[in-house]
Scaffold this motif. Structure first.
Motif, PDB file in Angstrom:
ATOM      1  N   ILE A  28       0.767  -1.242  -0.112  1.00 38.61           N
ATOM      2  CA  ILE A  28      -0.107   0.045  -0.043  1.00 38.61           C
ATOM      3  C   ILE A  28       0.892   1.124   0.050  1.00 38.61           C
ATOM      4  N   LEU A  29       0.315   2.263  -0.446  1.00 42.50           N
ATOM      5  CA  LEU A  29       1.007   3.726  -0.206  1.00 42.50           C
ATOM      6  C   LEU A  29       0.388   4.384   0.613  1.00 42.50           C
ATOM      7  N   ILE A  30       1.094   5.068   1.575  1.00 41.31           N
ATOM      8  CA  ILE A  30       0.522   6.329   2.599  1.00 41.31           C
ATOM      9  C   ILE A  30       0.971   7.605   1.802  1.00 41.31           C
ATOM     10  N   GLY A  85       0.290  16.726  -0.217  1.00 46.05           N
ATOM     11  CA  GLY A  85       1.660  16.395  -0.818  1.00 46.05           C
ATOM     12  C   GLY A  85       1.519  16.951  -2.334  1.00 46.05           C
ATOM     13  N   GLY A  86       2.899  17.026  -2.631  1.00 44.51           N
ATOM     14  CA  GLY A  86       3.047  17.471  -3.973  1.00 44.51           C
ATOM     15  C   GLY A  86       4.373  17.457  -4.558  1.00 44.51           C
ATOM     16  N   GLY A  87       4.671  17.458  -6.029  1.00 45.01           N
ATOM     17  CA  GLY A  87       6.239  17.384  -6.324  1.00 45.01           C
ATOM     18  C   GLY A  87       6.729  16.048  -5.775  1.00 45.01           C
ATOM     19  N   GLY A  88       6.020  14.971  -5.812  1.00 38.88           N
ATOM     20  CA  GLY A  88       6.497  13.636  -5.594  1.00 38.88           C
ATOM     21  C   GLY A  88       7.044  13.395  -4.327  1.00 38.88           C
ATOM     22  N   LYS A  89       6.526  14.339  -3.229  1.00 42.03           N
ATOM     23  CA  LYS A  89       7.264  14.522  -1.880  1.00 42.03           C
ATOM     24  C   LYS A  89       5.874  13.918  -1.010  1.00 42.03           C
ATOM     25  N   GLY A  90       6.131  12.968   0.156  1.00 40.62           N
ATOM     26  CA  GLY A  90       5.163  12.818   1.098  1.00 40.62           C
ATOM     27  C   GLY A  90       4.466  11.731   0.847  1.00 40.62           C
ATOM     28  N   MET A  91       5.187  10.592   0.233  1.00 41.41           N
ATOM     29  CA  MET A  91       4.714   9.167  -0.222  1.00 41.41           C
ATOM     30  C   MET A  91       5.658   8.091   0.497  1.00 41.41           C
ATOM     31  N   ARG A  92       4.738   7.163   0.991  1.00 38.87           N
ATOM     32  CA  ARG A  92       5.784   5.973   1.540  1.00 38.87           C
ATOM     33  C   ARG A  92       5.121   4.614   1.216  1.00 38.87           C
ATOM     34  N   GLU A 142      -3.539   4.340  -0.124  1.00 36.36           N
ATOM     35  CA  GLU A 142      -3.977   4.197  -1.366  1.00 36.36           C
ATOM     36  C   GLU A 142      -3.171   2.543  -1.674  1.00 36.36           C
ATOM     37  N   LYS A 143      -4.025   2.020  -2.600  1.00 35.69           N
ATOM     38  CA  LYS A 143      -3.292   0.591  -3.163  1.00 35.69           C
ATOM     39  C   LYS A 143      -2.134   1.025  -3.829  1.00 35.69           C
ATOM     40  N   TYR A 144      -1.272   0.333  -3.654  1.00 32.46           N
ATOM     41  CA  TYR A 144      -0.080   0.745  -4.551  1.00 32.46           C
ATOM     42  C   TYR A 144      -0.048   0.033  -5.911  1.00 32.46           C
ATOM     43  N   ILE A 145      -0.506   0.685  -6.816  1.00 30.46           N
ATOM     44  CA  ILE A 145      -0.460  -0.078  -8.232  1.00 30.46           C
ATOM     45  C   ILE A 145       0.912  -0.593  -8.738  1.00 30.46           C
ATOM     46  N   ARG A 197       1.365   3.495 -15.472  1.00 32.52           N
ATOM     47  CA  ARG A 197       1.941   4.641 -16.103  1.00 32.52           C
ATOM     48  C   ARG A 197       1.328   5.515 -15.962  1.00 32.52           C
ATOM     49  N   HIS A 198       2.089   6.803 -15.931  1.00 30.28           N
ATOM     50  CA  HIS A 198       1.348   8.097 -15.441  1.00 30.28           C
ATOM     51  C   HIS A 198       0.821   8.776 -17.040  1.00 30.28           C
ATOM     52  N   ILE A 199      -0.442   8.730 -16.785  1.00 32.18           N
ATOM     53  CA  ILE A 199      -1.069   9.714 -17.917  1.00 32.18           C
ATOM     54  C   ILE A 199      -2.070  10.607 -17.549  1.00 32.18           C
ATOM     55  N   ILE A 232       8.071   8.258 -17.157  1.00 38.26           N
ATOM     56  CA  ILE A 232       9.605   8.282 -16.657  1.00 38.26           C
ATOM     57  C   ILE A 232       9.930   9.297 -15.782  1.00 38.26           C
ATOM     58  N   GLN A 233      10.041   8.640 -14.421  1.00 37.55           N
ATOM     59  CA  GLN A 233      10.156   9.347 -13.290  1.00 37.55           C
ATOM     60  C   GLN A 233      11.260   8.837 -12.336  1.00 37.55           C
ATOM     61  N   ARG A 234      11.760  10.027 -11.524  1.00 34.32           N
ATOM     62  CA  ARG A 234      12.806   9.574 -10.696  1.00 34.32           C
ATOM     63  C   ARG A 234      12.150  10.022  -9.271  1.00 34.32           C
ATOM     64  N   VAL A 267      -5.598  16.884 -15.141  1.00 32.14           N
ATOM     65  CA  VAL A 267      -6.016  15.811 -14.322  1.00 32.14           C
ATOM     66  C   VAL A 267      -5.188  14.595 -14.484  1.00 32.14           C
ATOM     67  N   GLU A 268      -4.528  14.227 -13.376  1.00 30.78           N
ATOM     68  CA  GLU A 268      -3.602  13.064 -13.447  1.00 30.78           C
ATOM     69  C   GLU A 268      -4.498  11.714 -12.985  1.00 30.78           C
ATOM     70  N   PHE A 269      -3.831  10.683 -13.860  1.00 31.96           N
ATOM     71  CA  PHE A 269      -4.484   9.459 -13.688  1.00 31.96           C
ATOM     72  C   PHE A 269      -3.342   8.277 -13.629  1.00 31.96           C
ATOM     73  N   LEU A 270      -3.523   7.181 -13.068  1.00 25.62           N
ATOM     74  CA  LEU A 270      -2.588   6.006 -13.421  1.00 25.62           C
ATOM     75  C   LEU A 270      -3.450   5.075 -14.390  1.00 25.62           C
ATOM     76  N   LEU A 271      -2.353   4.474 -15.095  1.00 25.90           N
ATOM     77  CA  LEU A 271      -3.133   3.572 -15.810  1.00 25.90           C
ATOM     78  C   LEU A 271      -2.396   2.167 -15.862  1.00 25.90           C
ATOM     79  N   LEU A 329      -5.984  10.206  -9.762  1.00 27.67           N
ATOM     80  CA  LEU A 329      -4.904  10.439  -8.891  1.00 27.67           C
ATOM     81  C   LEU A 329      -5.220  11.940  -8.147  1.00 27.67           C
ATOM     82  N   GLU A 330      -5.137  13.002  -8.867  1.00 24.22           N
ATOM     83  CA  GLU A 330      -5.252  14.285  -8.220  1.00 24.22           C
ATOM     84  C   GLU A 330      -5.445  15.186  -9.712  1.00 24.22           C
ATOM     85  N   MET A 331      -5.946  16.444  -9.197  1.00 20.57           N
ATOM     86  CA  MET A 331      -5.841  17.497 -10.295  1.00 20.57           C
ATOM     87  C   MET A 331      -4.761  18.551  -9.855  1.00 20.57           C
TER      88      MET A 331
HETATM   89  P1  ADP Z   1       2.212  14.314  -6.585  1.00 22.51           P
HETATM   90  O1  ADP Z   1       1.128  15.427  -5.681  1.00 22.51           O
HETATM   91  O2  ADP Z   1       3.482  14.298  -5.569  1.00 22.51           O
HETATM   92  O3  ADP Z   1       2.494  14.632  -7.945  1.00 22.51           O
HETATM   93  P2  ADP Z   1       0.567  12.069  -7.203  1.00 22.51           P
HETATM   94  O4  ADP Z   1      -0.525  11.532  -6.420  1.00 22.51           O
HETATM   95  O5  ADP Z   1       0.392  12.782  -8.379  1.00 22.51           O
HETATM   96  O6  ADP Z   1       1.732  12.940  -6.114  1.00 22.51           O
HETATM   97  O7  ADP Z   1       1.684  10.914  -7.495  1.00 22.51           O
HETATM   98  C1  ADP Z   1       2.959  11.174  -8.262  1.00 22.51           C
HETATM   99  C2  ADP Z   1       3.513  10.021  -8.517  1.00 22.51           C
HETATM  100  O8  ADP Z   1       3.627   8.762  -7.562  1.00 22.51           O
HETATM  101  C3  ADP Z   1       2.792   9.264  -9.855  1.00 22.51           C
HETATM  102  O9  ADP Z   1       2.988   9.658 -11.211  1.00 22.51           O
HETATM  103  C4  ADP Z   1       3.189   7.835  -9.457  1.00 22.51           C
HETATM  104  O10 ADP Z   1       4.420   7.347 -10.144  1.00 22.51           O
HETATM  105  C5  ADP Z   1       3.276   7.583  -8.231  1.00 22.51           C
HETATM  106  N1  ADP Z   1       2.124   7.211  -7.505  1.00 22.51           N
HETATM  107  C6  ADP Z   1       1.250   7.690  -6.864  1.00 22.51           C
HETATM  108  N2  ADP Z   1       0.129   7.227  -6.423  1.00 22.51           N
HETATM  109  C7  ADP Z   1       0.322   5.963  -6.889  1.00 22.51           C
HETATM  110  C8  ADP Z   1      -0.086   4.504  -6.475  1.00 22.51           C
HETATM  111  N3  ADP Z   1      -1.360   4.521  -5.878  1.00 22.51           N
HETATM  112  N4  ADP Z   1       0.413   3.306  -6.879  1.00 22.51           N
HETATM  113  C9  ADP Z   1       1.382   3.584  -7.459  1.00 22.51           C
HETATM  114  N5  ADP Z   1       2.198   4.675  -7.835  1.00 22.51           N
HETATM  115  C10 ADP Z   1       1.657   5.866  -7.436  1.00 22.51           C
END
Ligand code: ADP
Ligand code: ADP
Ligand code: MG
Length: 490
Positions: free
Chosen positions: A154-156, A161-168, A199-202, A206-208, A230-232, A273-277, A286-288
């Protein structure tokens, strides 16, 4: 709106001002003492020094920016991205001071600025969502039950959060309590809001994301997708439009859902509008992001629409000049973010002076940057130097053009992510389109990069020798140094 103040710095400030000038609008730049001689300052018609380099003593001083704007008779403030762009209180103060905020309403920013509030707002529109908790969670025992139901990993996530920060990512129950505690304290210290959710960790997504535009007459359109897989460290580094995997049906469905998300918060202006595929072409909201996105140029390149021009027109109360049926995807565009970071040293920030700085030029190439040769890279801000964008009639053509453009980009004085870009563009997973958000983790390492450099070095040497021998044979009878230039032989 005869005069616009751009409350930002670097490439995005310059990019916004270019469009404003083209539209006959005067421009005001703001800057910190570190940016006194930056291109965005030199370009503007007027410029205001905000204070010392740190952001909280300069670019984040909303009150001061508004007061200066008023004094200069500014009609609208464009916030760019980062800094004050997603600050609802700032947006509100701008309008209260009698100017236009070139972005959505404070209410839209507020709703979408919280990932939890955003999910709540879109719930009634039946938008597919990643399974998870609808509210902030603090109780570890409750969290364990929820995680069991969802299934690990799972993902906490921090709601603010934003900019890829605050996820575990949490792989197993033993780690949950500890990770949750850390996530909450991190969210508090980074975003001033300790709300986290699960959130469930997918597995291999792909980030679309879908670009939307909405005017204040209820017209909302989407400008197709950008793929940013393509992210780091959960941050985008290479983006493209269109995605190489979306079927027309899924594209249309995602576009329609993105419009619903925008309508759910009465959105106006440009937003994403961000989605995961997942691998079954199933997508999840995911978020807007309620602002112009870093990677917006790829959308401009495939649609021919200047998003900043549309933002300004919408803020002036104009109607969108096109409807959904007028919009088409033309060709393929790719963007590479060039950071002052060393890909050979785990992307460590690399500051210094740009001894050499020569961006490529040519057909189908667009460079959005805010630097010039000789400038110092300040340590106070985001380390992105430039965005290298290319357009091609097809994806292979765009890839080829990007490779050539990278080779033609000359930067000395600081390490950059250009070699990383070269690695991505040369990789089979990227060229074939079979990749996901784990691309970097899966394939990239210092050693892999060195191998590529060596291969290319050997190839170049072999090619040079081949050409030399061929030329030598051909030219032996009437050898003249002039005819033996690299241009004529390769
Ligand atoms: P931020 O606000 O930091 O942009 P996002 O929710 O948009 O946060 O997520 C950023 C990235 O983290 C996504 O593009 C994806 O790579 C990864 N991610 C976010 N949520 C999930 C999830 N539930 N499962 C897998 N990867 C995720
Ligand atoms: P984008 O979402 O536009 O593709 P990023 O996620 O990299 O790009 O964010 C754009 C800029 O905004 C970056 O400079 C990033 O550091 C900053 N940023 C984004 N969200 C936040 C946030 N919640 N707090 C602080 N900075 C943020
Ligand atoms: Mg995001």
């Amino acid at each position: 709106m005869k005069k616009i103040l751009v409350a930002n710095r670097g490439e995005i400030a310059l990019r916004v001002m270019r469009t404003a000038r083209r539209m006959g609008i005067r421009t005001v730049a703001v800057y910190s003492e570190a940016d006194r001689r930056s291109p965005h300052v030199l370009f503007a018609d007027e410029a205001i020094c905000l204070g010392p380099p740190p952001s909280n003593q300069s670019y984040l001083l909303g009150g001061k920016i508004i007061a200066e704007a008023k004094r200069l008779g500014v009609g609208g403030i464009h916030p760019g991205y980062g800094f004050l762009s997603e600050n609802a209180a700032f947006a509100k103060s701008v309008t209260e001071a009698g100017m236009a905020f070139i972005g959505p309403s404070p209410r839209s920013i507020e709703v979408m600025g919280s990932k939890l509030a955003a999910k709540e707002a879109v719930k009634k529109f039946a938008i597919p969502m990643v399974p998870g908790t609808p509210d902030a969670i603090t109780d570890v025992e409750k969290a364990k039950t929820i995680a069991q139901n969802i299934g690990y990993p799972i993902l906490i996530k921090a709601s603010a959060g934003g900019g890829g920060k605050g996820m575990r990512v949490v792989e197993k129950e033993e780690d949950l309590a500890d990770q949750m505690e850390r996530a909450i304290s991190e969210a508090l210290s980074s975003f001033g809001d300790g709300s986290v959710f699960i959130e469930k960790y997918i597995a291999a997504p792909r980030h679309i994301e879908i670009q939307v535009l909405a005017d204040s007459f209820g017209n909302t359109v989407h400008l197709f997708e950008r793929e940013c897989s393509i992210q780091r460290r959960h941050q985008k580094v290479v983006e493209e439009a269109p995605s190489s995997v979306l079927s027309p049906e899924v594209r249309a469905a995602m576009g329609a859902d993105a419009i619903k998300v925008a309508k759910a918060c009465n959105y106006t202006g440009a937003g994403t509008v961000e989605f995961l595929l997942d691998s079954n072409q199933q997508y999840y909201f995911l978020e807007m992001n309620t602002r112009l996105q870093v990677e917006h140029p790829v959308t401009e390149m495939i649609t021919g629409i200047d998003l900043v021009e549309q933002q300004i027109n919408i803020a002036r109360g104009e109607k969108l000049p096109f409807s959904q049926k007028d919009l088409r995807i033309n060709g393929h565009a790719i963007e590479l973010r060039i950071y002052a970071e060393d890909p050979y040293q785990n992307f460590m920030p690399s500051i210094g002076q740009l001894e050499t700085y020569q961006p490529p030029t040519g057909k189908g190439i667009r460079v959005d940057d805010g630097y010039e040769e000789g400038m110092d890279i300040p340590i106070y801000y985001d380390p992105m130097l430039a965005k290298l964008c290319v357009w091609g009639k097809s994806r292979p053509e765009a890839i080829q053009r990007m490779k050539a453009a990278i080779a033609d980009y000359h930067i000395k004085g600081a390490a950059t992510t250009l070699p990383f870009g070269k690695f991505v563009l040369a990789h089979e997973a990227f060229t074939s389109g079979r990749f996901d958000t784990h691309f970097v983790k899966k394939y990239f390492s210092k050693e892999a990069l060195e191998n590529l450099e060596n291969e290319h070095g050997e190839l170049a040497a072999a090619l040079a020798l081949h050409v030399y021998l061929k030329e030598k044979k051909r030219l032996r009878p009437v050898f003249s140094p002039q005819s033996f230039s690299p241009q004529s032989s390769v």
